[in-house]
Design an enzyme around this catalytic site. Sequence first.
Site, PDB file in Angstrom:
ATOM      1  N   LYS A  28     -11.019 -27.380   7.033  1.00 34.50           N
ATOM      2  CA  LYS A  28     -10.249 -27.363   8.278  1.00 34.50           C
ATOM      3  C   LYS A  28      -8.795 -27.757   8.025  1.00 34.50           C
ATOM      4  O   LYS A  28      -7.862 -27.089   8.475  1.00 34.50           O
ATOM      5  CB  LYS A  28     -10.900 -28.330   9.277  1.00 34.50           C
ATOM      6  CG  LYS A  28     -10.347 -28.204  10.670  1.00 34.50           C
ATOM      7  CD  LYS A  28     -11.114 -29.073  11.646  1.00 34.50           C
ATOM      8  CE  LYS A  28     -12.517 -28.569  11.806  1.00 34.50           C
ATOM      9  NZ  LYS A  28     -13.275 -29.124  12.884  1.00 34.50           N
ATOM     10  N   ARG A  97     -10.843 -35.187  13.907  1.00 34.54           N
ATOM     11  CA  ARG A  97     -11.961 -34.305  13.534  1.00 34.54           C
ATOM     12  C   ARG A  97     -12.298 -34.487  12.066  1.00 34.54           C
ATOM     13  O   ARG A  97     -11.426 -34.723  11.249  1.00 34.54           O
ATOM     14  CB  ARG A  97     -11.589 -32.834  13.748  1.00 34.54           C
ATOM     15  CG  ARG A  97     -11.382 -32.423  15.179  1.00 34.54           C
ATOM     16  CD  ARG A  97     -11.073 -30.926  15.214  1.00 34.54           C
ATOM     17  NE  ARG A  97     -11.068 -30.415  16.563  1.00 34.54           N
ATOM     18  CZ  ARG A  97      -9.989 -30.280  17.306  1.00 34.54           C
ATOM     19  NH1 ARG A  97      -8.817 -30.648  16.840  1.00 34.54           N
ATOM     20  NH2 ARG A  97     -10.077 -29.790  18.525  1.00 34.54           N
ATOM     21  N   GLY A 106     -23.878 -31.856  11.362  1.00 30.85           N
ATOM     22  CA  GLY A 106     -24.549 -33.128  11.096  1.00 30.85           C
ATOM     23  C   GLY A 106     -23.566 -34.263  10.955  1.00 30.85           C
ATOM     24  O   GLY A 106     -23.893 -35.426  11.131  1.00 30.85           O
ATOM     25  N   MET A 108     -19.877 -36.297  11.947  1.00 32.26           N
ATOM     26  CA  MET A 108     -19.136 -36.559  13.172  1.00 32.26           C
ATOM     27  C   MET A 108     -18.199 -35.394  13.457  1.00 32.26           C
ATOM     28  O   MET A 108     -17.554 -34.901  12.556  1.00 32.26           O
ATOM     29  CB  MET A 108     -18.310 -37.827  13.026  1.00 32.26           C
ATOM     30  CG  MET A 108     -17.866 -38.335  14.360  1.00 32.26           C
ATOM     31  SD  MET A 108     -16.432 -39.361  14.251  1.00 32.26           S
ATOM     32  CE  MET A 108     -15.161 -38.159  14.560  1.00 32.26           C
ATOM     33  N   ARG A 341     -11.363 -20.201  10.164  1.00 28.19           N
ATOM     34  CA  ARG A 341     -12.232 -20.281   8.979  1.00 28.19           C
ATOM     35  C   ARG A 341     -12.965 -18.946   8.829  1.00 28.19           C
ATOM     36  O   ARG A 341     -13.016 -18.159   9.778  1.00 28.19           O
ATOM     37  CB  ARG A 341     -13.224 -21.431   9.105  1.00 28.19           C
ATOM     38  CG  ARG A 341     -14.137 -21.297  10.286  1.00 28.19           C
ATOM     39  CD  ARG A 341     -15.085 -22.471  10.386  1.00 28.19           C
ATOM     40  NE  ARG A 341     -15.758 -22.438  11.671  1.00 28.19           N
ATOM     41  CZ  ARG A 341     -16.548 -23.390  12.118  1.00 28.19           C
ATOM     42  NH1 ARG A 341     -16.745 -24.466  11.405  1.00 28.19           N
ATOM     43  NH2 ARG A 341     -17.136 -23.282  13.282  1.00 28.19           N
ATOM     44  N   HIS A 457     -52.689 -11.485  -3.169  1.00 27.10           N
ATOM     45  CA  HIS A 457     -52.935 -10.045  -3.086  1.00 27.10           C
ATOM     46  C   HIS A 457     -52.236  -9.441  -1.878  1.00 27.10           C
ATOM     47  O   HIS A 457     -51.523  -8.436  -1.965  1.00 27.10           O
ATOM     48  CB  HIS A 457     -54.447  -9.788  -3.020  1.00 27.10           C
ATOM     49  CG  HIS A 457     -54.788  -8.347  -2.828  1.00 27.10           C
ATOM     50  ND1 HIS A 457     -55.005  -7.797  -1.597  1.00 27.10           N
ATOM     51  CD2 HIS A 457     -54.891  -7.338  -3.729  1.00 27.10           C
ATOM     52  CE1 HIS A 457     -55.245  -6.515  -1.744  1.00 27.10           C
ATOM     53  NE2 HIS A 457     -55.190  -6.212  -3.035  1.00 27.10           N
ATOM     54  N   SER A 775     -42.589  -5.691 -20.860  1.00 21.22           N
ATOM     55  CA  SER A 775     -42.248  -5.918 -19.462  1.00 21.22           C
ATOM     56  C   SER A 775     -42.811  -7.288 -19.088  1.00 21.22           C
ATOM     57  O   SER A 775     -44.010  -7.532 -19.252  1.00 21.22           O
ATOM     58  CB  SER A 775     -42.862  -4.827 -18.583  1.00 21.22           C
ATOM     59  OG  SER A 775     -42.523  -5.089 -17.242  1.00 21.22           O
ATOM     60  N   CYS A 842     -41.270  -7.125 -14.275  1.00 21.23           N
ATOM     61  CA  CYS A 842     -41.909  -6.414 -13.176  1.00 21.23           C
ATOM     62  C   CYS A 842     -42.691  -7.339 -12.243  1.00 21.23           C
ATOM     63  O   CYS A 842     -43.389  -6.885 -11.359  1.00 21.23           O
ATOM     64  CB  CYS A 842     -42.811  -5.294 -13.686  1.00 21.23           C
ATOM     65  SG  CYS A 842     -44.184  -5.900 -14.667  1.00 21.23           S
ATOM     66  N   TYR A 862     -33.771  -3.810 -17.640  1.00 20.63           N
ATOM     67  CA  TYR A 862     -33.964  -3.421 -16.241  1.00 20.63           C
ATOM     68  C   TYR A 862     -34.830  -4.440 -15.517  1.00 20.63           C
ATOM     69  O   TYR A 862     -35.511  -5.264 -16.147  1.00 20.63           O
ATOM     70  CB  TYR A 862     -34.604  -2.022 -16.141  1.00 20.63           C
ATOM     71  CG  TYR A 862     -36.030  -1.969 -16.628  1.00 20.63           C
ATOM     72  CD1 TYR A 862     -37.087  -2.248 -15.755  1.00 20.63           C
ATOM     73  CD2 TYR A 862     -36.329  -1.660 -17.946  1.00 20.63           C
ATOM     74  CE1 TYR A 862     -38.393  -2.223 -16.195  1.00 20.63           C
ATOM     75  CE2 TYR A 862     -37.640  -1.635 -18.398  1.00 20.63           C
ATOM     76  CZ  TYR A 862     -38.670  -1.917 -17.514  1.00 20.63           C
ATOM     77  OH  TYR A 862     -39.965  -1.917 -17.945  1.00 20.63           O
TER      78      TYR A 862
HETATM   79  C1  PEP Z   1     -47.262 -10.038 -13.109  1.00 22.61           C
HETATM   80  O1  PEP Z   1     -48.193 -10.752 -13.459  1.00 22.61           O
HETATM   81  O2  PEP Z   1     -46.098 -10.428 -12.990  1.00 22.61           O
HETATM   82  C2  PEP Z   1     -47.504  -8.627 -12.768  1.00 22.61           C
HETATM   83  C3  PEP Z   1     -46.507  -7.825 -12.466  1.00 22.61           C
HETATM   84  O3  PEP Z   1     -48.789  -8.221 -12.720  1.00 22.61           O
HETATM   85  P1  PEP Z   1     -49.762  -8.488 -11.481  1.00 22.61           P
HETATM   86  O4  PEP Z   1     -48.955  -9.058 -10.379  1.00 22.61           O
HETATM   87  O5  PEP Z   1     -50.357  -7.177 -11.139  1.00 22.61           O
HETATM   88  O6  PEP Z   1     -50.730  -9.444 -12.076  1.00 22.61           O
END
Ligand code: PEP
Length: 888
Positions: A28, A97, A106, A108, A341, A457, A775, A842, A862
């Site tokens: 400020k 202020r 939070g 004053m 701001r 899952h 991966s 992944c 990647y």
């Molecule tokens: C993992 O374990 O990160 C993975 C991509 O495989 P899954 O989630 O199918 O076990």
Amino acid sequence: MADRKFVYFFGNEDTEGKNSMKDLLGGKGANLAEMANLGIPVPPGFTITTEVCVLYLEKGAYPDGVLDQINDAIEKLERINNKKFGDVENPLLLSVRSGARVSMPGMMDTVLNLGLNDDTVEGLARKTGNERFAYDSYRRFLTMFGDVVLDIDHHKFESVLSAKKKEIGATLDTELKAESLKELVEIFKSIIRENTGNNFPQDPREQLQMAIDAVFNSWNNQRAITYRKLNDIPTDWGTAVNVQSMVYGNMGETSGTGVAFTRDPGTGEKEFFGEYLINAQGEDVVAGIRTPQPIATLKQTMPDAYAQLEEIYQKLEDHFKDMQDIEFTIEEGKLYMLQTRTGKRTAAAALNIAVDMVNEGLIDKETALMRVKPEQMDQLLHPMIDPESEYEIIATGLPASPGAAVGKVVFTAEHAEEMASIDEKVILVRAETSPEDIGGMDAAQGILTVRGGMTSHAAVVARGMGKPCVVGCGAITIDMTSSTFTVCDVTVKEGDYITVDGATGGLIIGKVDLITPGVTGELETLLKWADEFREMGVRTNADTPHDALVAREFGAEGIGLCRTEHMFFGDDRIPVVREMILAEDEDVRKKALKKLLPMQREDFIGIFRAMEGYPVTIRLLDPPLHEFLPKHEELANKLKILEEDASNRPKVEIESLKKVMERVESLIEINPMLGHRGCRLGITYPEIYEMQVQAIIEAACELKLEGIDIVPEIMIPLICHVNELRSAKKDLVEVAEAVIAKNCIDLDYLVGTMIELPRAALTADQIAQEAEFFSFGTNDLTQTTFGFSRDDAGKFLPFYVSDSILEADPFAVLDQDGVGELVKIGIEKGRSTRPDLKIGICGEHGGEPSSVKFGYNIGLNYVSCSPFRVPIARLAAAQAAIEKQDNS
Ligand code: PEP
Ligand code: MG
């Protein structure tokens, strides 16, 4: 220390600070100085630095020189304003202020009209000829001083004010006359006396000292400490204090006060956006006592002030090159700016403003890319609850897959499918989901589960499908016998409507309106810019041609994980899969697999076609076999029914059911996550992987003959020892070569592995002798590094996070110190054997911005994530590259 500068003056002359001094002057203070430097009218004042706060809180006293510097600054203010602090005839009044480096709720907040007392209020009344104004200011000061400096609950003042208004039949504060205000002042002083045991301090110097102390002390109040902890703000930053000459928005019909944004913070539209109140002081606008007017009407009510305001806000935006959130006061027609701001904004606004500002030539593409938070992009891609609608969140679970969904409650996957087939919108409510529920999940608008964590899952599958999903909502109890669930004493029946918000984890009883933001032109533009800057690839986790196509639209450059187990479900597959599992010998099993082969081949052809030559990594079967069989409990119930009716049933029916039960029993595992799954399955039942490889290579050959070049990447899961890979690979290569030879074709393919167990990461140099790519399966790697079960961690992880034992859920945000270190070791060791080893990630972390950035910095080629997170990963990868460039 006496020479050190602790107080910085600002005003339209002698301004000592500037915008770049935020660390010392707070946000400020630095911005007030910057506005003054730009020639924008700000009431003059001074900032006491954050250093003073730190020293004061450390030592319990002000460093030498501070009080003198404050006195000098007040003298200067007196000179400039031609008023005197504490003077009875012509009093200078001040506002005080807080202002840390970043805005911090939070702490004053604000005290206005400081310097008023029983004498100066009279002087103010005489000087302005406006007794009402003077006493209105005094009662406000008493309330604010009582509330924020003396810590007296503000309701104590407000209830007296409301009673007074009632007594005289007024609805608005502005209807109170001077007489009533005078009475309020007396009562307020007595409230202060009763609550503190002391009289209200009449001495303005004492008032100022107390207010400054209160600001500094508020740095350490519980709310501020909690906020700092949540937002990673270091304790040693401290706050600055801004003391400023008062200007008055409550001097009558030509005065007012307002807040505004230089662009619409909801949509990003380039339109001045805000509201104001006539005859009011700052806190009235925020407190919602009166309904403010839209800023556009100021053009009619005070055209000159409006024109000036317009000029100033444009100047501010041009200068700061970002959307500003401003506060202003108009005193008898004259405009003053009190604050500017960077304005907070929604995801849509952030995106639109960033792109517009590049097009307007205000900022460059890198700046635009850094201004949009990748995590906010989720909001732009999924249906969401209409911000205008009213609703009550009755319970909250984990926000497993973003987007909101409305539908009728169903409790089984079959029911979900039945209802969907007659075009009913449903929400599938389950204790937890299993792979068998996949059809029902697909048919539902959204999913709600009682148990499970961010990589359960339900969460993984829902994210893959882009379905809204809330998991681990422990507040609900399902009663399958009555087809109801209860939550907070409310019973919800099958067929009742609920709404789930997968972005926040919220559960709402009933229907709420949704809106679908869609992919706008600006989003496309920004993501194209992201692609110009990013160096790391972004692939997707997709198991169906449909998901692959969605991911392509979002910009995926290949599939990093195709989980083939999802291809084993579905009405046409499951009987064959069960036949395969129940087979008593290899021959029978091979026969069943032969039936699966053409189906799998079609699946792969579909996916390869959808990816049009982009790389596709196919993971061979991973989950334990019992997941494909009916649940033991269900079978036992069925058997009981059959046995009760045995006389009318063929014996063979009961016998075959018993056989299934025996098999289910033999496959039951105490800890399936660490059991007979992944490559262990492929090694003990080699014919399963052989069938899959045959299907993959045949599909690739077929497409190659059509002219579509595919290099399938065959991925073996859950390797912990190089010998596992060696053994599995040998068989698979034989199968692949045989198919290739049979088709008389030249086809390249790769065999690689997932690194998802600590031993695999630690021996990655050995594994790389066999693996042609890696991966990282960071879901399992997190599970096995922490020893937290993916499916059960929901019981304690939320507590760990709220209690700061862990900073974040490691299944959602990669734990860089532990799991990340294993990934780093895995990369280094893998490349020490095979320098050009292609490496991706992944697990669910592949779409989480901080994990994507970490991955880039440690050398991943990647990341791969669910389709809806592809845009997030593209942006995060671009930001990582820009940050690296900026730091080098
Ligand atoms: C993992 O374990 O990160 C993975 C991509 O495989 P899954 O989630 O199918 O076990
Ligand atoms: Mg895994």
